[in-house]
Design an enzyme around this catalytic site. Structure first.
Site, mmCIF file in Angstrom:
data_model
loop_
_atom_site.group_PDB
_atom_site.id
_atom_site.type_symbol
_atom_site.label_atom_id
_atom_site.label_comp_id
_atom_site.label_asym_id
_atom_site.label_seq_id
_atom_site.Cartn_x
_atom_site.Cartn_y
_atom_site.Cartn_z
ATOM 1 N N ASN A 171 -1.232 -4.449 -11.108
ATOM 2 C CA ASN A 171 0.213 -4.496 -11.114
ATOM 3 C C ASN A 171 0.777 -5.418 -10.036
ATOM 4 O O ASN A 171 1.960 -5.641 -9.966
ATOM 5 C CB ASN A 171 0.796 -3.087 -10.961
ATOM 6 C CG ASN A 171 0.323 -2.446 -9.673
ATOM 7 O OD1 ASN A 171 -0.625 -2.929 -9.071
ATOM 8 N ND2 ASN A 171 0.992 -1.407 -9.258
ATOM 9 N N ASP A 192 1.640 -4.443 -1.257
ATOM 10 C CA ASP A 192 1.517 -3.309 -2.133
ATOM 11 C C ASP A 192 1.181 -2.111 -1.251
ATOM 12 O O ASP A 192 0.773 -2.275 -0.107
ATOM 13 C CB ASP A 192 0.379 -3.610 -3.104
ATOM 14 C CG ASP A 192 0.096 -2.446 -3.977
ATOM 15 O OD1 ASP A 192 1.057 -1.758 -4.337
ATOM 16 O OD2 ASP A 192 -1.079 -2.221 -4.302
ATOM 17 N N LYS A 193 1.375 -0.932 -1.731
ATOM 18 C CA LYS A 193 1.018 0.215 -0.907
ATOM 19 C C LYS A 193 -0.430 0.626 -1.170
ATOM 20 O O LYS A 193 -1.248 0.620 -0.274
ATOM 21 C CB LYS A 193 1.945 1.397 -1.190
ATOM 22 C CG LYS A 193 1.676 2.580 -0.277
ATOM 23 C CD LYS A 193 2.597 3.725 -0.572
ATOM 24 C CE LYS A 193 2.207 4.454 -1.842
ATOM 25 N NZ LYS A 193 0.991 5.241 -1.733
ATOM 26 N N THR A 217 6.343 -0.845 -3.936
ATOM 27 C CA THR A 217 5.462 0.162 -4.509
ATOM 28 C C THR A 217 6.120 0.830 -5.696
ATOM 29 O O THR A 217 7.337 0.825 -5.843
ATOM 30 C CB THR A 217 5.089 1.221 -3.446
ATOM 31 O OG1 THR A 217 4.438 2.290 -4.091
ATOM 32 C CG2 THR A 217 6.306 1.738 -2.735
#
Lengths: 342, 925
Positions: B896, B454-455, B732
């Site tokens: 998320n 993930d970013k 992302t």
């Protein structure tokens, strides 16, 4: 950054992991860098050493051949009480100097059979109470006679003890032969003779064995194994002790006698003509076995041993061969520049 | 946007997906992803069907009925279910929980049974049995028995200790007390005696004993704050709010005792954030959602007491439904070990058989005639060989490295300790060492080929700071003095004029302050007013300090920024929000909150201002906002350009807009809204639709830019990973430009990298697929794959692909749903055949396409997927796992990322901060 980090670590005692050599996996360790030269040179040295070992141990093996008529006789077990004698002539080309040992060698005799190996009672051989010790042993079916008399010593090993007697005669000249003096005691290991084997205690040996009988295949009971020497009789008879130490391979030899260095034989066996006088008792032809008599001296590395020699030779050859293969691979890959990169 | 296309012709060049558009909502990929899984919760379905059979048809998702203060109601025969043979039991579980496995009597048999389910133990048991047969035994019986007993004993003792601890825990929990209405009065009762339908009272800092419907609380509007740390690990407070009607009428004890509402809701399930139900009370219906439910395991905070009615008790509660059996994860080493052990076992059997045959032969040739081996038995050589076969199996049992399993377990345990002890993974600032949560996956860590990251929070720090903004087309945030002239030296803005400023914001644009203070431009003030009013932040005003509790750091940053700029959010009730506007406190009526979710990507509030005007304020992602703007918006293009500039500076952007609503319009909409919010089924969809209706013709106000700093050491880490030949995929939700710039700033992309975008790849893949199809056409049997690379080697390549292109390429189509009814009822057999064939062809195409995509992506050194939904994140991980059979590592921290992280058998690394050596808790899970 490293410094700062470790400082920070020291300041906080709470949940910070210990900075100990074990926990940080910094314990001293030998991390060899196995490069081609060291590996190859070690391969070749070990290989050559093994080959040399093998060469110097393979020695002349002397063996006696079969007395056919006696073998035939012994094939039939009903002839067990008939005596059969046999003489074997041979000539020593050169003097056998130093300690000379006489062995009997059996081929195809499976002393290593699982059931056979277990079939003994160590407690009984230690001179403990016969009835008790026999019960806990795996001597079946050589534990008792059908009438309940216990067998002493029990078990298949004892029962199948080698019972030929071999005498060696030296021909001083073509007509007069003198018996070569051979020692029959002091052949077994000290620990066997003094620790693992002991006669039952009583005022004399025959009474100690009272209430027991000889193993079925024996010609005489245990207390008559050596009537001349009290210290070599019963369970502590050297021949018996040596037999009880079972061998690992179906072809094996056991020490039978040592040369007594007296008179002509002070330096060993002189070259000349000899005769073995053999009382043939032990049947081997039934199981396609062979018996041999071996005379041997010892070298610096102990008694000569064919198996060890072969083992050394073979492993030495394999190691040298592997060394050559590795060398070839190394030389081939070294040409490629990309080898070991990345 | 691309919904009107046919899935059969997937390669229309005319309609390319729009990079800016987020793909359709997650729900549509859902069936795609979950299709290989069996139907969800079969047990629940079974209960459903059973319940339906036994009584008049009710709506399927509302078969759970709870009546307050009426225990007999739940004893009715239609709520019984057959548990064992013909014993009937209420389907409502009591609140006593049972987590222990054994009791005094069942311990020995059950535990032994459990232990002998292990292959190793069973193997030893079989050996032991073999050894008791005297003809076979080759080793003494105790050689197996002693170690087996030792192993069994130690495991049993460990299990016993664990189970005793569980008994204690259960006892302690079941005997906790809370106040329950009994005979019209609140009486202290133990947790285990609570039943569905009971009305209970909870005090401050008490744990919630069951899943309850909040009726009222001591706070105004029956707000109730809960901490859900035990449920989801989030430590921020969440607020729950009861229905207005229960808040109004159910404050008194007597009223509570007389409460006889009937609650209809879905069957117990494990979704923590979803709840739909209806309350029937006083012949009216009220909608219920997850906001009104207190879940077991939560802790009441900042609320003196609250009341609720138990809906799910004990084993039916969501937390218990969630604590399923932990799936044993098999690593590669495990399967290798299994393979080896089974192979060795087969070898052992063959070897024993060979030896037995050899023995038979020997026995025939020699053994039989060896008088010295006489054993008194008269067995034939083959029989002796047969006995020896088993004997050899016993003797050679050490060949099977059954202890390998134990050794590997011990090694892994040791490794996990070493991970915990690793000083380099210790994060001094938070005093957190690494923690290996599981001991089974250690060696997988060393075999990772792909890292999916993930970013936010992983590459970046997730510490948001308000950096810039664009108000009415004007950009603020550069270093400027009060008159708008650029300054070279950075001078911090002085916020001392503002009593609410927290003094932590670093802002250098004095011009913006001037603008706010003089109030010339209404938009500037409106901009910050919007930030102060349109959010779901909770405020905790303890000892004169304002503490904001935000669900997302972005929101927190924005509200804090508004506070610093003079628009301080002071307090919130269910229907009002109080804001200090440049020192003047004003209270606004909140008519509706149109909340945020990952599909909508925006949130709005509708407020009535003190003067009676109704306004809608909305903030959200630029894409969704731009779709809903009023056609006449003068600043549209300027703001768009500014947004691009912000994105290039790797700032996170949000668009703000507002809209005036007339009273009539509001009334009409409100009616629909009320209807939708009581809808029994598909409430979320209905609400989304209603929201959509009001959120249109918006007037753009401006955009915010928040900075999320890169984590320390990210570039170094990435270069090290690249050296180790580990491919990094960044997934992302950011804009393409933002993602690309993050890629550059963390050196995932360099100037030498050739970047391929969605359209390049699509073209490449299409030609490849056509080639393959042609080949397959010319040679029917040729199933071999073309393995030539997509690119000429030598150059460093990176792939940047957006979510919509991903869907395009992977043929994930929206139309599937449309086609479904057609598929279900084919008229003729021929038609049916045709459909099946075309479906099969489409499937084959799709699979080929997916395989090609993964092959292509794996040729690139880095892959950045931007604008992807959580479901797509999971899909990408699954794809790589499926076609590359590699070990993947998914890193993420946010909600998320859960899908991605949960995707089967990838290693999960929950981490606060993971990179390099300065990292906090990296939990391997």
């Amino acid at each position: 950054m490293k410094n700062k980090n470790s400082q920070g670590a020291q300041e906080c005692p709470s949940r910070c992991p210990d900075n100990s050599a074990f926990k940080q996996q910094k314990l001293p360790a030998w991390k060899p860098k196995l490069a081609a030269p060291t590996v190859l040179s070690s391969f070749f040295t070990i290989g050559l050493f093994c080959l040399l070992m093998g060469i110097c141990l393979i020695l002349y093996i002397n063996y006696s051949d079969i007395c056919l008529n006696c073998s035939k006789l012994r094939e039939n077990s009903s002839n067990w009480d008939k005596e059969c004698n046999c003489t074997v002539h041979f000539t020593l080309q050169e003097n056998m100097l130093g300690n000379v040992f006489m062995y009997y060698r059996l081929q195809n005799f499976y002393q290593n059979h699982r059931r056979y190996v277990l079939s003994r009672s160590d407690a009984q051989l230690l001179g403990q109470d016969v009835n008790v010790s026999i019960q806990n042993s795996s001597c079946e079916p050589f534990t008792t006679y059908p009438n309940g008399t216990p067998v002493a010593p029990c078990g298949a090993i004892a029962n199948s003890m080698f019972n030929d007697s071999i005498q060696l005669f030296y021909y001083l000249n073509s007509s007069t032969a003198i018996e070569v003096p051979l020692l029959k005691s002091g052949n077994s290991w000290w620990s066997d003779k003094n620790v693992k084997f002991r006669n039952p205690t009583s005022y004399n040996l025959s009474s100690a064995f009272a209430g027991t009988t000889r193993p079925p295949y024996w010609q005489k009971p245990a207390y008559l194994l050596d009537e001349e020497d009290e210290r070599n009789n019963g369970y502590i008879n050297d021949d018996f002790i040596i037999w009880m130490r079972v061998s690992a391979f179906p072809t094996f030899r056991n020490l039978y006698r040592r040369l007594s260095h007296t008179n002509q034989f002070a330096d060993g066996l002189p070259a000349g003509n000899y005769t073995f006088h053999i009382t043939y008792n032990f049947p081997v032809t039934k199981f396609k076995g062979q018996k041999q008599v071996v005379l041997s001296t010892i070298t610096w590395s102990g008694g000569s041993n064919l198996f060890l020699g072969i083992a050394y030779t073979v492993s030495g050859a394999v190691i040298v061969l592997a060394g050559f293969i590795i060398t070839a691979i190394h030389l081939k890959l070294r040409k490629k520049k990309t080898y070991f990169q990345r | 946007m691309h919904s009107d296309r046919d899935s059969e012709t997937t390669f229309d060049e005319d309609s390319q997906p729009n990079d800016e558009v987020m793909p359709y909502s997650d729900d549509e990929t859902e069936d795609e992803l979950e299709s290989p899984l069996p139907a969800v919760e079969p047990e629940q379905n079974r209960i459903n069907t059973e319940a339906e059979e036994s009584r008049e048809p009710v709506k399927k998702d509302c078969s759970w009925q709870v009546k307050a203060n009426d225990r007999n109601f739940h004893e009715q025969p239609q709520f019984k279910k057959t548990t064992f043979l013909c014993f009937k039991k209420s389907k409502y579980a009591g609140n006593a929980i049972k987590t222990y496995k054994y009791n005094a009597i069942t311990f020995l048999p059950l535990n032994l049974l459990e232990q002998f389910k292990r292959v190793a133990n069973f193997y030893f048991l079989v050996l032991l049995i073999l050894q008791t047969i005297p003809q076979i035994t080759t080793l003494s019986w105790y050689t197996t028995l002693v170690p087996l007993l030792l192993v069994l004993g130690i495991t049993a003792i460990k299990d016993l200790v664990d189970d005793i601890a569980r008994h204690r825990m259960d006892n302690e929990i079941n005997n906790r007390t809370c106040d329950v209405i009994r005979d019209g009065r609140f009486k202290t009762a133990k947790w285990k005696d609570i039943q569905v339908g009971d009305v209970i009272r909870l005090e401050k800092n008490a744990f919630v004993p069951a899943d309850i419907l909040l009726l009222s609380s001591s706070e105004p509007n029956s707000l109730c704050y809960v901490e859900t740390a035990e449920l989801d690990g989030e430590t921020n407070l969440k607020f729950k709010m009861s229905l207005e009607v229960t808040d109004r009428y159910l404050q008194e004890e007597s009223a509570m005792a007389e409460f006889d509402g009937l609650i209809e809701c879905e069957e117990p399930n494990n979704r923590l954030d979803k709840f739909t139900g209806t309350l029937f009370w006083r012949s009216r219906t009220y909608p219920l959602d997850a906001d009104k439910i207190l879940l077991r395991g939560c802790k009441i905070r900042n609320t003196d007491f609250c009341h609720g009615v138990v809906i799910f008790a004990g084993g039916d509660t969501k937390i218990m439904k969630n604590s399923g059996k932990t799936r044993f994860k098999r690593t590669k080493i495990d399967s290798l070990m299994n393979y080896m052990v089974y192979t060795i076992f087969i070898v052992l059997i063959l070897l024993s058989a060979g030896l037995a045959i050899g023995h038979t032969y020997w026995e025939q040739q020699i053994g039989n005639t060896s008088w010295y081996l006489y054993d008194g038995e008269d067995y034939s050589p083959p029989y002796r060989g047969f006995l020896n076969f088993w004997g050899y199996i016993i003797v050679l049992n050490t060949m099977v490295p059954i202890s390998l399993y134990v050794s590997v377990e011990v090694i892994r345990l040791g490794q996990s300790y070493f991970i915990n002890w690793d000083l380099q993974m210790y994060y001094p600032e938070k005093d957190t060492p690494a923690k290996a949560r599981t001991t089974t996956l250690n060696e997988q860590l060393g075999q990772i080929h792909y890292i999916f990251s993930d970013k936010t929070g992983t590459l970046t720090q997730n510490i948001m700071a308000f950096k810039k903004c664009c108000i009415n087309g004007q950009t603020y945030g550069e270093s400027r003095d009060g008159s708008g002239q650029h300054q070279n030296h950075e001078e911090q803005v002085d916020f001392s004029w503002n009593m609410y400023a927290d003094g932590k914001l670093a802002f250098c644009d004095h011009y913006l302050i001037e603008q706010i203070r003089c109030g010339k431009e209404t938009e500037v003030r409106q901009f910050f007013f919007l930030l102060a009013i349109c959010h779901t932040v909770m405020v905790d005003a303890s000892d004169g300090q304002l503490n904001y509790q935000a669900a997302s750091p972005d929101e927190g940053a924005l509200v804090t920024a508004a506070r610093n700029f003079g628009f301080a959010f002071l307090s919130r009730t269910q229907n009002t929000i109080t804001i200090s506007e440049m020192g003047i406190e004003k209270t606004y009526d909140v008519l509706a909150i149109l909340d945020f979710n990952s599909d909508r990507k925006r949130m709005s509030v509708i407020v009535r201002e003190p003067d009676g005007n109704i306004k809608l304020y909305c903030k959200g992602a630029d894409t969704v906002i731009y779709e809903r703007l009023h056609p006449v918006n003068p600043q549209r293009q300027v703001t768009q350009d500014t947004l691009d500039i912000f994105a290039n500076e790797t700032l996170r952007t949000l668009c703000l807009c507002y809209k005036d609503i007339s009273h009539g319009e509001y009334e009409a909409w409100n009616k629909k809204f009320m209807e939708a919010s009581v809808a029994a089924s598909n409430r979320d969809e209905a609400l989304d639709k209603v929201y959509e209706e009001i959120e249109k013709n918006l007037i753009l106000l401006g955009a915010t830019a928040i900075e999320d700093k890169l984590q320390d050491g990210v570039p170094e880490t990435i270069s090290k990973l690249a050296k180790a030949d580990i491919k990094i995929w960044v997934l992302t939700g950011d804009k393409k430009e933002t993602a690309e710039n993050i890629g550059f700033s963390c050196e995932l992309l360099t100037d030498e990298t050739t970047i391929c975008y969605g359209e390049d790849i699509s073209a490449l893949l299409q030609t490849r697929l056509e080639n393959q199809n042609n080949k397959a056409g010319s040679n029917i049997n040729s199933s071999q794959r073309t393995n030539e690379p997509f690119f000429q080697s030598g150059r460093n390549r990176a792939l940047i692909i957006t979510g919509s292109w991903l869907n395009e390429i992977l043929l994930e189509k929206k139309k599937k749903k449309k086609k479904l009814p057609k598929l279900k009822f084919p008229r003729t057999a021929e038609e049916k055949e045709k459909q099946i064939q075309s479906k099969r062809r489409a499937d084959a195409n799709k699979e080929q396409q997916q395989r090609n995509f993964v092959d292509l992506a794996c040729e690139c050194s880095a892959v950045i997927c931007c604008r992807v939904t959580p479901k797509q994140k999971a899909m990408v991980v699954e794809l790589v796992k499926k076609y590359k059979k590699a070990i993947t590592l998914a890193i993420g921290d946010g909600a998320n990322d859960v899908n991605m992280i949960k995707s089967k058998s990838s290693i999960k690394l929950y981490c606060c901060l993971f990179w390099t050596r300065r990292h906090a808790s990296s939990h391997v899970k």
